[in-house]
Design a protein around this motif. Structure first.
Motif, PDB file in Angstrom:
ATOM      1  N   TYR A  50       0.830  -1.204   0.000  1.00  0.00           N
ATOM      2  CA  TYR A  50       0.000   0.000   0.000  1.00  0.00           C
ATOM      3  C   TYR A  50       0.864   1.254   0.000  1.00  0.00           C
ATOM      4  O   TYR A  50       0.561   2.226  -0.686  1.00  0.00           O
ATOM      5  CB  TYR A  50      -0.928   0.001   1.214  1.00  0.00           C
ATOM      6  N   SER A  51       1.957   1.224   0.763  1.00  0.00           N
ATOM      7  CA  SER A  51       2.812   2.413   0.847  1.00  0.00           C
ATOM      8  C   SER A  51       3.533   2.690  -0.464  1.00  0.00           C
ATOM      9  O   SER A  51       4.005   3.798  -0.694  1.00  0.00           O
ATOM     10  CB  SER A  51       3.832   2.255   1.982  1.00  0.00           C
ATOM     11  N   HIS A  52       3.627   1.684  -1.334  1.00  0.00           N
ATOM     12  CA  HIS A  52       4.317   1.855  -2.615  1.00  0.00           C
ATOM     13  C   HIS A  52       3.352   1.925  -3.796  1.00  0.00           C
ATOM     14  O   HIS A  52       3.790   1.886  -4.941  1.00  0.00           O
ATOM     15  CB  HIS A  52       5.275   0.685  -2.854  1.00  0.00           C
ATOM     16  N   ARG A  53       2.059   2.057  -3.532  1.00  0.00           N
ATOM     17  CA  ARG A  53       1.085   1.924  -4.622  1.00  0.00           C
ATOM     18  C   ARG A  53       1.268   2.998  -5.705  1.00  0.00           C
ATOM     19  O   ARG A  53       1.147   2.706  -6.902  1.00  0.00           O
ATOM     20  CB  ARG A  53      -0.341   1.970  -4.077  1.00  0.00           C
ATOM     21  N   ASP A  54       1.595   4.251  -5.306  1.00  0.00           N
ATOM     22  CA  ASP A  54       1.787   5.305  -6.301  1.00  0.00           C
ATOM     23  C   ASP A  54       3.014   5.029  -7.159  1.00  0.00           C
ATOM     24  O   ASP A  54       3.012   5.254  -8.368  1.00  0.00           O
ATOM     25  CB  ASP A  54       1.919   6.662  -5.610  1.00  0.00           C
ATOM     26  N   ALA A  55       4.090   4.558  -6.513  1.00  0.00           N
ATOM     27  CA  ALA A  55       5.308   4.257  -7.265  1.00  0.00           C
ATOM     28  C   ALA A  55       5.085   3.092  -8.220  1.00  0.00           C
ATOM     29  O   ALA A  55       5.510   3.137  -9.381  1.00  0.00           O
ATOM     30  CB  ALA A  55       6.451   3.952  -6.305  1.00  0.00           C
ATOM     31  N   VAL A  56       4.407   2.037  -7.741  1.00  0.00           N
ATOM     32  CA  VAL A  56       4.161   0.883  -8.599  1.00  0.00           C
ATOM     33  C   VAL A  56       3.249   1.270  -9.762  1.00  0.00           C
ATOM     34  O   VAL A  56       3.414   0.799 -10.888  1.00  0.00           O
ATOM     35  CB  VAL A  56       3.548  -0.271  -7.785  1.00  0.00           C
ATOM     36  N   ARG A  57       2.303   2.161  -9.495  1.00  0.00           N
ATOM     37  CA  ARG A  57       1.449   2.655 -10.572  1.00  0.00           C
ATOM     38  C   ARG A  57       2.287   3.328 -11.651  1.00  0.00           C
ATOM     39  O   ARG A  57       1.969   3.252 -12.842  1.00  0.00           O
ATOM     40  CB  ARG A  57       0.416   3.625 -10.008  1.00  0.00           C
ATOM     41  N   ALA A  58       3.370   3.986 -11.238  1.00  0.00           N
ATOM     42  CA  ALA A  58       4.270   4.635 -12.192  1.00  0.00           C
ATOM     43  C   ALA A  58       5.294   3.666 -12.766  1.00  0.00           C
ATOM     44  O   ALA A  58       6.085   4.038 -13.637  1.00  0.00           O
ATOM     45  CB  ALA A  58       4.991   5.807 -11.511  1.00  0.00           C
ATOM     46  N   GLY A  59       5.311   2.420 -12.271  1.00  0.00           N
ATOM     47  CA  GLY A  59       6.153   1.391 -12.864  1.00  0.00           C
ATOM     48  C   GLY A  59       7.467   1.124 -12.170  1.00  0.00           C
ATOM     49  O   GLY A  59       8.330   0.465 -12.746  1.00  0.00           O
ATOM     50  N   TYR A  60       7.661   1.600 -10.952  1.00  0.00           N
ATOM     51  CA  TYR A  60       8.939   1.383 -10.278  1.00  0.00           C
ATOM     52  C   TYR A  60       8.750   1.430  -8.772  1.00  0.00           C
ATOM     53  O   TYR A  60       7.728   1.872  -8.250  1.00  0.00           O
ATOM     54  CB  TYR A  60       9.945   2.461 -10.682  1.00  0.00           C
ATOM     55  N   ILE A  61       9.784   0.947  -8.048  1.00  0.00           N
ATOM     56  CA  ILE A  61       9.857   1.073  -6.594  1.00  0.00           C
ATOM     57  C   ILE A  61      11.245   1.594  -6.248  1.00  0.00           C
ATOM     58  O   ILE A  61      12.247   1.060  -6.727  1.00  0.00           O
ATOM     59  CB  ILE A  61       9.616  -0.276  -5.884  1.00  0.00           C
ATOM     60  N   PRO A  62      11.357   2.653  -5.433  1.00  0.00           N
ATOM     61  CA  PRO A  62      12.677   3.162  -5.041  1.00  0.00           C
ATOM     62  C   PRO A  62      13.241   2.369  -3.873  1.00  0.00           C
ATOM     63  O   PRO A  62      12.521   1.970  -2.966  1.00  0.00           O
ATOM     64  CB  PRO A  62      12.382   4.605  -4.628  1.00  0.00           C
ATOM     65  N   LEU A  63      14.539   2.142  -3.891  1.00  0.00           N
ATOM     66  CA  LEU A  63      15.233   1.460  -2.809  1.00  0.00           C
ATOM     67  C   LEU A  63      16.303   2.378  -2.238  1.00  0.00           C
ATOM     68  O   LEU A  63      16.575   3.457  -2.773  1.00  0.00           O
ATOM     69  CB  LEU A  63      15.876   0.158  -3.312  1.00  0.00           C
ATOM     70  N   GLU A  64      16.942   1.930  -1.164  1.00  0.00           N
ATOM     71  CA  GLU A  64      18.022   2.697  -0.575  1.00  0.00           C
ATOM     72  C   GLU A  64      19.197   2.801  -1.549  1.00  0.00           C
ATOM     73  O   GLU A  64      19.384   1.955  -2.414  1.00  0.00           O
ATOM     74  CB  GLU A  64      18.477   2.037   0.730  1.00  0.00           C
ATOM     75  N   GLY A  65      19.988   3.848  -1.363  1.00  0.00           N
ATOM     76  CA  GLY A  65      21.163   4.043  -2.203  1.00  0.00           C
ATOM     77  C   GLY A  65      20.859   4.656  -3.554  1.00  0.00           C
ATOM     78  O   GLY A  65      21.714   4.699  -4.430  1.00  0.00           O
ATOM     79  N   GLY A  66      19.623   5.149  -3.757  1.00  0.00           N
ATOM     80  CA  GLY A  66      19.262   5.746  -5.031  1.00  0.00           C
ATOM     81  C   GLY A  66      18.912   4.744  -6.112  1.00  0.00           C
ATOM     82  O   GLY A  66      18.731   5.113  -7.274  1.00  0.00           O
ATOM     83  N   VAL A  67      18.784   3.459  -5.757  1.00  0.00           N
ATOM     84  CA  VAL A  67      18.429   2.424  -6.733  1.00  0.00           C
ATOM     85  C   VAL A  67      16.930   2.511  -7.034  1.00  0.00           C
ATOM     86  O   VAL A  67      16.109   2.734  -6.146  1.00  0.00           O
ATOM     87  CB  VAL A  67      18.765   1.023  -6.193  1.00  0.00           C
ATOM     88  N   ARG A  68      16.578   2.334  -8.293  1.00  0.00           N
ATOM     89  CA  ARG A  68      15.177   2.322  -8.719  1.00  0.00           C
ATOM     90  C   ARG A  68      14.909   1.011  -9.443  1.00  0.00           C
ATOM     91  O   ARG A  68      15.666   0.624 -10.337  1.00  0.00           O
ATOM     92  CB  ARG A  68      14.907   3.508  -9.642  1.00  0.00           C
ATOM     93  N   VAL A  69      13.847   0.326  -9.047  1.00  0.00           N
ATOM     94  CA  VAL A  69      13.520  -0.967  -9.641  1.00  0.00           C
ATOM     95  C   VAL A  69      12.273  -0.825 -10.510  1.00  0.00           C
ATOM     96  O   VAL A  69      11.175  -0.568 -10.003  1.00  0.00           O
ATOM     97  CB  VAL A  69      13.272  -2.048  -8.567  1.00  0.00           C
ATOM     98  N   GLY A  70      12.436  -0.972 -11.817  1.00  0.00           N
ATOM     99  CA  GLY A  70      11.297  -0.993 -12.716  1.00  0.00           C
ATOM    100  C   GLY A  70      10.565  -2.328 -12.597  1.00  0.00           C
ATOM    101  O   GLY A  70      11.193  -3.380 -12.486  1.00  0.00           O
TER     102      GLY A  70
END
Length: 371
Positions: A118-138
């Motif tokens: 639920y906390s990542h729903r907006d990011a997943v809607r945009a196609g990615y999840i942010p992680l620590e260290g500036g990593v972005r997972v599509g």
């Protein structure tokens, strides 16, 4: 597997705003010729590898033992349960000759979402999840809509870990040119993976530091800036804010001198144009292969005209090396200042190298979050 983003999915988060980060920025002089480059922060690679299945991580580390400068040039890890697994090193796609199992894909998604979908729903809607260290997972998978509204994913089976670079080779050179030119609005362009985000991270550090720091506000919608990198500097980071909202906050509430935005589009042009009337400078990035593509694209043409960008910085990557071109526009926004051939003085080419990342094998996380 079906991923639900309803209220019942609210539990705990994986993204830790206060996590410690090492100092990415050394004191070594700027290197403009090809060489080893400055060592980047190893946190990004450690963060990405810590989420992977053990056998995949071992394959990647094995590749690292075979290739000189491997971790200096590692920029993407692409994993799929329906296709293959690949890594991108210095712009080259390298097969791992493996495929995720459905169980590994489900566990991987649980890990990167931290059990808090639920906390990542907006990011997943945009196609990615942010992680620590500036990593972005599509995230790739089958989307689900209820009454026309995004409600979740069905069987997410593709993951692209985008690993940010360390200190930009051209940061000090571009910053010096920007200051000496009177701080014009700057638009940085390159193809994906060309070093745009690394450069604006460094420009934020330089603009917000020194003996006469500017009040810099970074609108970091994709959570790619690490707050700890700017400790003690005049840099405020608006994490997760939509760009238009972040621009309004920067100019009305945070008294910004400089607004820095990654991956700008014409949708934000109007909000930025109103900031210009307050004397705020803008540093932004956009995707474009070269100056011609920038000019011909709808976003590029609209932004140059509306936001009054007068400095254009083009980045290109060739293997482990980067190329930087700096151009300044005349007042009409169409011709280049002082030089009918398109450059100020002479063609301004500077060459650098991809940054080195510490070649370490991080420990794998043992906690698995179930959703």
């Amino acid at each position: 597997m079906s991923i639900d983003f309803s209220e019942k999915g609210k539990n705990r988060q994986i993204f830790n705003e206060d996590s410690a980060a090492c100092d990415c920025y050394g004191k070594k002089p700027l290197r403009l010729l090809c060489g080893e480059g400055d060592k980047g922060c190893p946190e990004a690679i450690n963060s990405a590898l810590s989420f992977l299945p053990k056998r995949i991580k071992e394959k990647i580390l094995h590749q690292g033992s075979l290739r000189r400068g491997f971790f200096r040039g590692l920029s993407e890890i692409r994993l799929s349960a329906s296709g293959g697994c690949f890594i991108t090193v210095c712009g080259e796609n390298i097969p791992l000759y493996s495929t995720l199992t459905e169980e590994e894909a489900a566990e991987l998604f649980a890990r990167i979402s931290g059990g808090s979908l639920y906390s990542h729903r907006d990011a997943v809607r945009a196609g990615y999840i942010p992680l620590e260290g500036g990593v972005r997972v599509g995230i790739c998978g089958e989307v689900r809509y209820d009454n026309g509204n995004f409600s979740g994913l069905v069987r997410p089976d593709g993951f692209v870990f985008r690993i940010p670079g360390g200190k930009s080779t051209f940061g000090e050179e571009v910053f010096s040119r920007w200051i000496n030119s009177g701080m014009p609005n700057m638009l940085i362009f390159s193809p994906p993976g060309g070093g745009k985000t690394s450069l604006i991270r460094e420009l934020a550090r330089l603009a917000g530091g020194g003996g006469r720091p500017h009040r810099c506000v970074v609108v970091d919608e994709r959570r790619e800036f690490i707050s700890e990198d700017y400790r003690g500097l005049s840099v405020d980071i608006l994490k997760g804010y939509k760009k238009v909202s972040g621009i309004e906050i920067a100019k009305r509430s945070l008294s910004a001198d400089v607004i820095i935005i990654d991956e700008l589009s014409a949708r934000e042009a109007e909000a930025l144009s109103s900031a210009l009337t307050l004397g705020i400078r803008v540093i932004a990035t956009i995707h474009a292969e070269d100056i011609d593509e920038l000019r011909l694209s709808r976003d590029g043409e609209e932004l140059i005209r509306t936001v009054n960008f007068r400095m254009l910085v083009g980045l290109k990557r060739s293997g482990a090396n980067f190329e930087c071109d700096i151009k300044e526009l005349a007042a009409d926004g169409k011709t280049y200042a002082q030089d009918p051939d398109g450059y100020i003085d002479n063609p301004h080419h500077t060459y650098g190298t991809a940054v080195e990342k510490q070649e370490e094998s991080p420990e794998r996380r043992d906690d698995v979050y179930v959703f």
